[in-house]
Design an enzyme around this catalytic site. Structure first.
Site, PDB file in Angstrom:
ATOM      1  N   GLU B  35      -6.615  -8.858  -6.620  1.00 45.53           N
ATOM      2  CA  GLU B  35      -6.436  -9.568  -5.248  1.00 45.53           C
ATOM      3  C   GLU B  35      -7.379 -10.745  -4.814  1.00 45.53           C
ATOM      4  O   GLU B  35      -6.854 -11.642  -4.305  1.00 45.53           O
ATOM      5  CB  GLU B  35      -6.872  -8.546  -4.272  1.00 45.53           C
ATOM      6  CG  GLU B  35      -6.156  -6.952  -4.354  1.00 45.53           C
ATOM      7  CD  GLU B  35      -4.734  -7.267  -4.018  1.00 45.53           C
ATOM      8  OE1 GLU B  35      -4.000  -8.392  -3.693  1.00 45.53           O
ATOM      9  OE2 GLU B  35      -3.849  -6.028  -4.177  1.00 45.53           O
ATOM     10  N   GLU B  64      -3.423 -10.991   0.791  1.00 46.58           N
ATOM     11  CA  GLU B  64      -4.234 -10.678  -0.330  1.00 46.58           C
ATOM     12  C   GLU B  64      -5.907 -10.334  -0.220  1.00 46.58           C
ATOM     13  O   GLU B  64      -6.508  -9.212  -0.644  1.00 46.58           O
ATOM     14  CB  GLU B  64      -4.238 -11.792  -1.508  1.00 46.58           C
ATOM     15  CG  GLU B  64      -2.806 -11.913  -1.939  1.00 46.58           C
ATOM     16  CD  GLU B  64      -2.078 -10.644  -2.483  1.00 46.58           C
ATOM     17  OE1 GLU B  64      -2.519  -9.691  -2.568  1.00 46.58           O
ATOM     18  OE2 GLU B  64      -1.008 -11.149  -2.909  1.00 46.58           O
ATOM     19  N   HIS B  67      -5.995  -7.054   1.192  1.00 48.50           N
ATOM     20  CA  HIS B  67      -5.763  -5.707   0.065  1.00 48.50           C
ATOM     21  C   HIS B  67      -7.258  -5.730  -0.765  1.00 48.50           C
ATOM     22  O   HIS B  67      -7.682  -4.660  -1.113  1.00 48.50           O
ATOM     23  CB  HIS B  67      -4.943  -6.371  -0.950  1.00 48.50           C
ATOM     24  CG  HIS B  67      -3.398  -6.369  -0.227  1.00 48.50           C
ATOM     25  ND1 HIS B  67      -2.397  -6.739  -0.991  1.00 48.50           N
ATOM     26  CD2 HIS B  67      -2.809  -5.836   0.782  1.00 48.50           C
ATOM     27  CE1 HIS B  67      -1.318  -6.563  -0.134  1.00 48.50           C
ATOM     28  NE2 HIS B  67      -1.777  -6.099   0.924  1.00 48.50           N
ATOM     29  N   GLU B 135       2.171 -11.152  -9.329  1.00 47.95           N
ATOM     30  CA  GLU B 135       2.814 -10.176  -8.443  1.00 47.95           C
ATOM     31  C   GLU B 135       3.165  -8.929  -9.263  1.00 47.95           C
ATOM     32  O   GLU B 135       2.685  -7.792  -9.279  1.00 47.95           O
ATOM     33  CB  GLU B 135       3.559 -10.475  -7.445  1.00 47.95           C
ATOM     34  CG  GLU B 135       3.191 -11.447  -6.392  1.00 47.95           C
ATOM     35  CD  GLU B 135       2.138 -10.978  -5.512  1.00 47.95           C
ATOM     36  OE1 GLU B 135       2.084  -9.604  -5.234  1.00 47.95           O
ATOM     37  OE2 GLU B 135       1.514 -11.492  -4.958  1.00 47.95           O
ATOM     38  N   GLU B 165       2.934  -5.593  -3.555  1.00 43.65           N
ATOM     39  CA  GLU B 165       3.254  -6.384  -4.622  1.00 43.65           C
ATOM     40  C   GLU B 165       4.686  -6.630  -4.600  1.00 43.65           C
ATOM     41  O   GLU B 165       5.192  -7.907  -5.242  1.00 43.65           O
ATOM     42  CB  GLU B 165       2.689  -5.872  -5.957  1.00 43.65           C
ATOM     43  CG  GLU B 165       1.246  -5.626  -5.802  1.00 43.65           C
ATOM     44  CD  GLU B 165       0.232  -6.764  -5.720  1.00 43.65           C
ATOM     45  OE1 GLU B 165       0.640  -7.990  -5.711  1.00 43.65           O
ATOM     46  OE2 GLU B 165      -0.689  -6.414  -5.092  1.00 43.65           O
ATOM     47  N   HIS B 168       5.960  -9.027  -2.151  1.00 44.19           N
ATOM     48  CA  HIS B 168       5.456 -10.176  -2.437  1.00 44.19           C
ATOM     49  C   HIS B 168       6.311 -11.102  -3.403  1.00 44.19           C
ATOM     50  O   HIS B 168       6.694 -12.395  -3.414  1.00 44.19           O
ATOM     51  CB  HIS B 168       3.955 -10.436  -2.755  1.00 44.19           C
ATOM     52  CG  HIS B 168       3.237 -10.386  -1.510  1.00 44.19           C
ATOM     53  ND1 HIS B 168       1.672 -10.007  -1.766  1.00 44.19           N
ATOM     54  CD2 HIS B 168       3.417 -10.075  -0.270  1.00 44.19           C
ATOM     55  CE1 HIS B 168       1.140  -9.628  -0.436  1.00 44.19           C
ATOM     56  NE2 HIS B 168       2.090  -9.712   0.455  1.00 44.19           N
TER      57      HIS B 168
END
Lengths: 91, 189
Positions: B35, B64, B67, B135, B165, B168
């Site tokens: 991340e 991110e 995360h 990703e 992910e 994204h």
């Protein structure tokens, strides 16, 4: 997921498991050598998640309810990719 | 600038004292596809990308960081009460010698994070394809982490992170489509 152990014979030529229609899982049978030191993994799996197929997201797709969206991590069923733990060699 | 909200993006509950899992989770904290690498990669690339894509990179890099904070919480919970013996048994003896139970930006093998993990090529297609790959690699890492734990609470948070992910990756793919289609060009007939 699948009910019985998969072997390479269970695969069709595309590597798609017939027991799991529309599944995000793909399968292939790795090479087996005559002198491999360890018990073989007959069938290996990988995931092909939905973003590989969606293209540019079309407008007005169905949405999850907000509590569902928060839990799943996406508002869009078209992008939801559930994943369950796998053993090496497939469950 | 940023506004900080003092809560996690998604709840992190750890149901099982499994110190070894902390060592594996660190991969998503300071690993090449972790991340931190993701956040810094996107936050830096956004300066030299077409205007239409800047906002996407800002949004995703910000997420991110959220995360990163979730992974940090998992590792912290798993290590804060561990004895030296437990840390040694979990393969974290070397980490203890260097850091006690402090978190550190390193991968599961203990290799410190490096900026060499990320690229900014200045070519929008090259950069976005790197982002899509990042990703997918992070998604795969989450799958392997989910496979390695039997803690359903931890698994729940990891599944949420894996799904992000996926989303994204989809948005980066759409960014490529925007650049391909040249949508700003005014056609006069």
């Amino acid at each position: 997921m699948s009910t019985q152990p998969l072997t390479s014979q269970a695969l069709n030529p595309q590597g798609i498991n017939p027991q799991l229609p529309n599944s995000e899982e793909r399968f292939y049978a790795p090479f087996r050598g005559p002198f491999d030191p360890c018990p073989p993994i007959l069938c290996k799996t990988y995931v092909v998640p939905p973003q590989l197929f969606l293209g540019f997201q079309p407008p007005n797709l169905p949405q999850f309810s907000l509590p569902e969206a928060l839990r799943f991590g996406t508002l869009w069923p078209a992008l939801f990719s559930p994943y369950s733990p796998q053993n090496r060699g497939g469950n | 600038m940023w506004i900080y909200e003092k809560k996690l993006q998604y709840p992190v509950r750890v149901g099982k004292c499994d110190v070894r899992m902390a060592k594996y989770l660190i991969e998503q904290y300071g690993g090449a596809d972790g991340e931190l690498a993701a956040a810094l990669r996107y936050m830096n690339q956004r300066y030299s990308i077409p205007d239409k894509i800047i906002g996407l990179l800002t949004d995703i890099s910000t997420e991110e960081l959220a995360h990163l904070e979730m992974i940090a919480t998992m590792v912290y919970k798993l290590t804060k009460d561990a004895t030296v013996e437990q840390l040694k048994e979990a393969g974290l003896g070397a980490h203890y010698a260097n850091h006690d139970s402090a978190l550190y930006y390193e991968n599961a093998g203990g290799v410190p994070w490096t900026a060499a993990y990320i690229q900014a090529k200045g070519d929008p297609i090259a950069d976005l394809y790197e982002d899509i790959a990042a990703e997918e690699k992070a998604r795969a890492t989450y799958q392997w982490l989910i496979n390695m734990t039997d803690d359903v609470d931890l698994m729940d948070s990891l599944k949420f992170l894996r799904e992000r992910e996926v989303v994204h990756s989809q948005r980066f793919r759409e960014a490529v489509e925007i650049l391909k289609e040249d949508r700003e060009y005014k056609r006069v007939f």
